[in-house]
Design an enzyme around this catalytic site. Structure first.
Site, short mmCIF file in Angstrom:
data_model
loop_
_atom_site.label_atom_id
_atom_site.label_comp_id
_atom_site.label_asym_id
_atom_site.label_seq_id
_atom_site.Cartn_x
_atom_site.Cartn_y
_atom_site.Cartn_z
N GLU B 210 0.84 -1.19 0.00
CA GLU B 210 0.00 0.00 0.00
C GLU B 210 0.88 1.24 0.00
OE1 GLU B 210 -2.19 -0.95 3.56
OE2 GLU B 210 -0.90 0.24 4.83
N HIS B 248 -4.24 3.04 8.37
CA HIS B 248 -2.98 2.51 8.90
C HIS B 248 -2.02 3.67 9.17
CE1 HIS B 248 -3.73 -1.51 6.62
NE2 HIS B 248 -4.36 -1.48 7.79
#
Lengths: 379, 289
Positions: B210, B248
């Protein structure tokens, strides 16, 4: 969480780092009074969480209190990158001999706090890193021993060849590391670190980014949050323990898990739509979270369709289904909802949704295509 | 075969009497994982579910049961010390599920763990599962199937999505590892790729990255220089705005660095087949096997 410049300056000053005089104000009259007390030319700086304040006209010099007041009248209330200026910092216009950079970040590759200094200060340090990396000097701190005096001095001598000023800068670097530890920061930065005409070394501008994971154990830092500087929807989401970021599109996304939430936004784009938000409802099974999420999503007038994408693991699909049913009864909105659920308690969820007149599927691609098509029909 | 988590895994669950710890301890036991012990200070001498002995300290648990792996479910404020304790007790694999550990704490934890010769997976991760053998963490066993595809990811539910596609296409997994979404983690992509390359039971690897940081770019270099097995990759966050933390703690584009485009280009250049969407994993893998 970002601190404002005036908050960061106060923390640095308390830690014994030389910071020029100055104060924060929220009205032109207060600005005038501060300028009068400072007794010379001042700089008035907008306090908003964004870079490029100077270019946007949010930083102005004033030669006397009257001009400071009129300058402040223009800056207070102005919009910088969508943020309204509620406060300004008033500080004496500095007599600057040189501008450097000093910062400490938690570095992902070395997995340590890394001190960075550069004689090229006052500008965006990322540009210096990209264009003239030879002007950046680094030291990775061993957290067991901290920043040792000779390590700080070695860096300081890269900034100032004269040992007097280097000693002052080394002292500032060691104190800056203490600030990082005491505030739970992931970044502390002085840019520019200046030398004055009389040989002093001072922090002219300061930036502190606090690690959000530190806020629970540091209520005094958490209390520095400026809620007026957050989009309303994002503040509501934070209070509801949801991670929400508003975007410009019209397909609202409600997803469990950050990675899947990003992948869902990407898939909306892949099928020709534009995501309206990032939203992670987390791993919890609480139907109330779904109600909160829908209430935040439906407050955005750009939204044309709502997409649920739930992969049940810890999250139970039937809890999400119950949340959707409750929320649509409570909130009374007419936007179309596309639901994709799979995983833990998928069967129970489908029964709940069907009984309440919703259609739901188990395929992510199909659901995204449908949500994009519905948003286009409504546009 | 598999990596990290195997038939020989003997697990101690730190925080076994807590809400998350007890729920997942049961799930792991139902899956067939050998849960040898639990630890909750003050509850030593009791038994979990009438079976698993609980100890006051990890050291006691290791001495009495021969546990070789720990999984941590304690709240964030206790998690750093729980990792220190597991490493101090001589455990060589420590999996920390807990989310919200301050990054400055991790700067002290990580060197300690390494000096003790232990491997930490996480924090803020779903753990690892070797289908049909054992699971350590929270990845739902029901979506997995035993096989020869290795999966490594920074994410949780996105990993489930991709495992789900694999299992439906009858492409089982050797081991699935979630390394965690935090900026400072104990086990990175390269550690997992190296282990999969060595593992005789793994024929191909799926890597799910990511935005944020450069771990994917480093992984790409490793794949290009050191790996013979085929690798298929995905990057989440192509539509993420810069400067915002996407859930996150580690998923943030800072300035122009850490973008999905940059990472996808690094993957392509290293010969990793890049998925445009999660469903592409099956056709891309079929092409490479």
């Amino acid at each position: 969480m970002n601190l404002h410049e005036y908050q960061a300056r106060h923390i640095l000053k308390t830690a014994g780092i030389p910071v020029p005089d100055g104060d924060v104000a929220s009205s032109p009259a207060e600005v005038e009074a501060i300028a009068r007390r400072l007794g010379k030319g001042v700089v008035v700086k907008a306090q908003v969480h964004t870079g490029g304040r100077g270019k946007a006209g949010g930083v102005k010099l004033a030669k006397d209190p009257a001009e400071a007041q009129s300058v402040a009248g223009r800056i207070l209330g102005m919009q910088i990158k969508g943020l309204t200026v509620h406060k300004v910092l008033v500080a004496p216009a500095a007599d600057i001999a040189s501008e450097s950079y000093a910062g400490i970040i938690v570095d992902r590759s070395s997995q340590r706090p890394v001190v960075m200094v550069s004689p090229a200060g006052g500008v965006d340090i990322e540009e210096v890193v990209a264009k003239t990396p030879e002007k950046i000097f680094r030291h990775a701190i061993d957290p067991r021993f901290g920043l040792l005096p000779h390590q700080a001095m070695g860096l300081a001598l890269k900034l100032y060849p004269g040992v007097e000023q280097a000693r002052k800068a080394a002292d500032i670097l060691q104190r800056l590391y203490q600030v990082m530890l005491s505030t739970g920061a992931s970044l502390v930065e002085i840019n520019p670190l200046i030398t004055t005409l009389d040989g002093g070394v001072e922090a002219l501008d300061a930036k502190i980014v606090v690690d959000d994971n530190e806020l629970d154990r540091r209520p005094e830092i958490a209390a520095l949050r400026d809620a007026s500087d957050e989009a309303d929807s994002e503040r509501r989401a934070r209070e509801a323990n949801l991670t929400f970021i508003k975007l410009e599109g019209d397909v609202a996304c409600c997803v469990n898990g950050a990675g899947l939430a990003m992948a869902t936004m990407d898939l909306v784009k892949f099928y020709g739509g534009q995501p309206a938000n990032f939203l992670d409802i987390g791993g919890s099974s609480n139907p109330q979270k779904v109600v909160d999420a829908l209430s935040i999503i439906t407050a955005d007038p750009n939204v044309k369709s709502i997409l649920f994408n739930i992969f049940g693991g810890i999250t139970r699909c039937d809890d999400v289904a119950n949340g959707i049913v409750t929320a649509t009864k409570q909130l009374k909105f007419s936007l179309p909802i596309v639901i994709r659920l799979t995983g833990t308690n998928e069967k129970e969820a489908m029964e709940i949704l069907t009984a309440n007149g919703f259609n739901a599927g188990t395929d992510m691609d199909e659901a995204v295509k449908q949500a994009v098509a519905l948003a286009k029909q409504a546009a | 075969m598999s990596i990290f988590v195997t038939r020989d895994t003997r697990l101690v669950v730190q925080g076994i009497t807590g809400r998350d710890g007890s729920f997942h301890a049961k799930q792991m036991m139902e899956y067939g994982t050998r849960v040898a012990a639990g630890v909750t200070p003050g509850k030593g001498g009791q038994r979990f579910e009438g079976k698993v002995p609980i100890y006051d300290t990890v050291a006691d648990a290791v001495r009495e049961t021969g546990a070789n792996t720990s999984v941590i479910y304690v709240p964030a404020r206790f998690a750093p010390d729980a990792i220190f304790e597991a490493a101090d007790a001589g455990l060589k694999l420590i999996v920390c599920i807990t989310e919200g550990v301050p990054v400055l704490d991790m700067t002290r934890v990580l060197p300690f763990v390494r000096e003790k010769g232990a491997r930490l997976i996480g924090p803020n991760c779903p753990g690892a599962i070797s289908p049909g053998r054992a699971k350590v963490g929270i990845i739902p066993g029901s979506i997995c199937k035993q096989g020869s595809v290795g999966v490594v990811s920074r994410s949780g539910t996105l990993t489930y999505e991709i495992i789900h596609h694999l299992t439906h296409a009858d492409m089982g997994q050797s081991t699935c590892v979630g390394i965690g979404g935090d900026p400072l983690i104990g086990t990175n992509f390269i550690d997992c790729l190296a282990a999969f390359e060595e593992d005789s039971g793994t024929r191909a690897v799926v890597i799910i990255g990511e935005i944020g940081g450069t771990d994917e770019q480093d992984a790409a270099t490793f794949v290009k220089e050191k790996m013979k097995k085929p690798v298929v990759g995905f990057i989440a966050g192509q539509t993420a705005p810069p400067g915002r933390r996407m859930g996150h703690a580690g998923a943030i584009i800072s300035g122009s660095s850490g973008t999905a485009a940059e990472k996808m280009a690094a993957f392509e250049a290293a010969g990793i087949s890049v998925m445009k969407r999660p469903a592409d994993v099956v056709p891309l893998l079929k092409k490479r096997l």
